[in-house]
Scaffold this active site. Structure first.
Site, PDB file in Angstrom:
ATOM      1  N   GLU A   1     -18.258 -39.383 -22.473  1.00 43.06           N
ATOM      2  CA  GLU A   1     -18.165 -39.035 -23.897  1.00 43.06           C
ATOM      3  C   GLU A   1     -18.407 -37.529 -23.946  1.00 43.06           C
ATOM      4  O   GLU A   1     -19.531 -37.065 -23.908  1.00 43.06           O
ATOM      5  CB  GLU A   1     -19.229 -39.829 -24.656  1.00 43.06           C
ATOM      6  CG  GLU A   1     -18.945 -39.945 -26.130  1.00 43.06           C
ATOM      7  CD  GLU A   1     -19.758 -38.973 -26.931  1.00 43.06           C
ATOM      8  OE1 GLU A   1     -19.186 -37.909 -27.275  1.00 43.06           O
ATOM      9  OE2 GLU A   1     -20.932 -39.249 -27.206  1.00 43.06           O
TER      10      GLU A   1
ATOM     11  N   CYS B   1     -21.176 -33.763 -31.213  1.00 42.47           N
ATOM     12  CA  CYS B   1     -19.857 -33.759 -30.576  1.00 42.47           C
ATOM     13  C   CYS B   1     -18.799 -34.079 -31.622  1.00 42.47           C
ATOM     14  O   CYS B   1     -17.630 -33.782 -31.437  1.00 42.47           O
ATOM     15  CB  CYS B   1     -19.805 -34.694 -29.389  1.00 42.47           C
ATOM     16  SG  CYS B   1     -20.285 -36.329 -29.797  1.00 42.47           S
TER      17      CYS B   1
HETATM   18  C1  UN1 Z   1     -22.840 -37.063 -30.442  1.00 41.83           C
HETATM   19  O1  UN1 Z   1     -22.798 -36.016 -31.057  1.00 41.83           O
HETATM   20  O2  UN1 Z   1     -22.855 -37.083 -29.183  1.00 41.83           O
HETATM   21  O3  UN1 Z   1     -20.855 -39.840 -35.223  1.00 41.83           O
HETATM   22  C2  UN1 Z   1     -22.967 -38.386 -31.094  1.00 41.83           C
HETATM   23  C3  UN1 Z   1     -21.867 -39.127 -35.208  1.00 41.83           C
HETATM   24  C4  UN1 Z   1     -23.136 -39.735 -34.664  1.00 41.83           C
HETATM   25  C5  UN1 Z   1     -23.165 -39.677 -33.178  1.00 41.83           C
HETATM   26  C6  UN1 Z   1     -22.797 -38.363 -32.570  1.00 41.83           C
HETATM   27  N1  UN1 Z   1     -23.224 -41.101 -35.102  1.00 41.83           N
HETATM   28  O4  UN1 Z   1     -21.878 -37.981 -35.625  1.00 41.83           O
END
Ligand code: UN1
Length: 503
Positions: free
Chosen positions: A261, A295
């Site tokens: 990821e 992310c």
């Molecule tokens: C991440 O930034 O690795 O969708 C995860 C989102 C959160 C998870 C982010 N539920 O922004």
């Protein structure tokens, strides 16, 4: 609740020099946990060395023999007890996340809620690890598939979600019958320790010590040991595309599985009929929330030419009101970046913006220390700017204008990353185009909501350089198990498939 109270609630004792030290486990060198809000040392943590690593890997393999034979719904019961503890410590853990990582407390508590949600989900899943049955082409034969536990799962997590992403993996892996070792980011070791303490409180009295273990250490040592270790059939890793390339390469070389990821460069397309207030709220949460360090953070905004100047004006007004400061102050909307390197990356990116002809229309500066603060920034960009194709983990939003949806989708899909995306419109054709095979190329495509803040029920992850992995909900559990196809003959004969007559 003072800082001290919430640390004590989490079982972390004060030791010396006004700091906290956690010896526990580690025989390796010390690691400092630094508060990004004021650069103070929160704790000194002992990292593990190769001897500790071996010990933990052995204990993990031993407990796997028992854990895999525990009925899945019983494993779900253990996860339910974990969910109860996460609930109990939601505020304390949320505060620790805010203190150590720098996201505001509301988001810290939201992260703990995400841990609770995935644990609840996993409890239900523990009774739904379904396999299929098939019709055999041979008479009096039965065919079906079943799912077995995989073994030891290596979980490598990033600083930005120091609890939730571990929980996505750990809660699902646990009900699947796996055991696991967790290497947290070296920027957030204390959150990991607090979580492991909660885990131990639940698992130890039940005799399940070792099902979930923690390995605090750097990528250079612990990370390397994990990715090359043939005893680990699955490495689930969250981080940059570069990190993913390295991990993916090492893991595939030994023919094991990786769940990656990685980076996102998430865009929102705004059509002329979009509700501007919805767009504004989604963009500010997506681009400014977590100081642009998700992310899923919104990094690119595609505005239809007819509404671009109105939208930009609204954005600038809204950005000017963002209160930057201590993440533990309830009035703060944006905390600091995680460390000095992140501030330098922000400044370097904006230097490149200028060199490439981009125009900074709001923000653009880092704010004097102590603390790793920067201004939320808006850049008028053009699609050929290389810097806008990169993921800079900071609150920088690149603006682009377009005439047709086709053009917007083409610009949107032109980057290497493919995590999250959205469109704002009330028009059905625009929605369906965006969601069609020729639409967004991302793992997540939303309508009238932003790019960040996904719920755990869906599969989370993305395409292209984002790595292709899927975590959390839907059927993501399958990657944590091994599939076995079974064909049973209950006839008195031995017919061969494909009608072959042999001898
Ligand atoms: C991440 O930034 O690795 O969708 C995860 C989102 C959160 C998870 C982010 N539920 O922004």
């Amino acid at each position: 609740m003072s800082k001290l109270d919430f640390l004590q609630e989490l079982g972390i004792e004060e030791v010396n020099l006004g700091g906290f030290s956690t010896k526990w486990f580690g025989s390796g060198t010390n690691l400092k946990s630094i508060a990004p809000a004021d650069e103070s040392v929160i704790a000194t943590v002992n990292q593990c060395d190769s001897g500790d690593y071996e010990q933990i890997m052995k204990d993990t393999a031993t407990i796997f023999q028992k854990w895999r034979m525990e009925p899945a719904p019983k494993r779900g019961e253990v996860v339910r007890l974990l969910a109860n503890e996460f609930r109990k410590h939601k505020v304390a853990l949320g505060k620790l996340i805010a203190w150590e990582m720098g996201k505001i407390q509301a988001e810290g508590e939201g992260e703990v809620q995400e841990m609770i949600d995935i644990a609840d989900y996993a409890v239900g899943l523990s009774r739904q690890l379904y396999g299929k049955t098939m019709h055999s082409e041979r008479p009096n034969h039965r065919m079906y598939e079943q799912w077995h536990p995989l073994g030891t799962v290596g979980i490598i997590t990033a600083f930005n979600f120091p609890g939730a992403v571990w929980a996505w993996n750990a809660m699902i892996a646990a009900v699947c019958g796996d055991v696991m070792v967790w290497k947290p980011s070296s920027k957030t070791p204390l959150t990991a320790i607090a979580i492991q303490k909660i885990v131990n409180q639940v698992l130890d009295p039940l005799g399940w010590n070792g099902v979930m273990s923690l390995l605090v250490g750097s990528s250079r040592d612990v990370g390397e040991m994990l990715i090359h270790d043939r005893r680990i059939p699955l490495i689930s890793a969250t981080g940059s595309c570069n990190m993913g390339r390295k991990i993916g390469g090492a893991v595939s070389k030994r023919l094991a599985r990786s769940l990656l990821e990685l980076g996102g460069n998430n865009g929102i397309i705004v059509m002329p009929d979009a509700d501007p207030e919805l767009v504004l709220r989604a963009v500010v949460f997506g681009a400014v929330g977590t100081a642009g360090q998700r992310c899923t953070s919104t990094r690119r905004l595609f505005l239809h030419k007819d509404i671009a100047s109105d939208m930009i004006e609204r954005l600038i007004t809204s950005y000017s009101q963002v209160k930057i400061g201590d993440p533990l102050d309830s009035k703060t909307l944006m905390g600091p970046l995680v460390d000095e390197t992140a501030v330098n990356d922000f400044s370097m990116a904006l230097k490149t913006v200028k060199e490439e002809g981009g125009e900074i229309i709001h923000g653009g500066k880092s704010i004097d220390s102590p603390g790793f603060y920067v201004e939320p920034t808006i850049v008028r960009a053009s699609i050929d700017m290389a810097i806008a194709r990169e993921e800079t983990f900071a609150p920088i939003l690149y603006l682009f204008e377009f005439d047709t949806l086709e053009e917007a989708i083409s610009m949107h899909n032109s980057v290497d990353q493919g995590l999250s995306s959205s469109i704002f419109t009330r028009d059905m054709q625009s929605v369906e185009n965006f969601l069609s095979h020729a639409g967004s190329d991302c793992g997540i495509a939303n309508v009238n909501i932003g790019t960040s803040g996904a719920e755990i029920g869906g599969a989370f992850g993305g395409e292209k350089d984002t790595g292709g992995g899927r975590e959390a909900g839907s059927d993501s559990w399958k990657v944590y198990m091994r599939r076995q196809t079974n064909t049973l003959n209950w006839s008195d004969d031995l017919p061969l498939a494909q009608g072959i007559e042999f001898g």
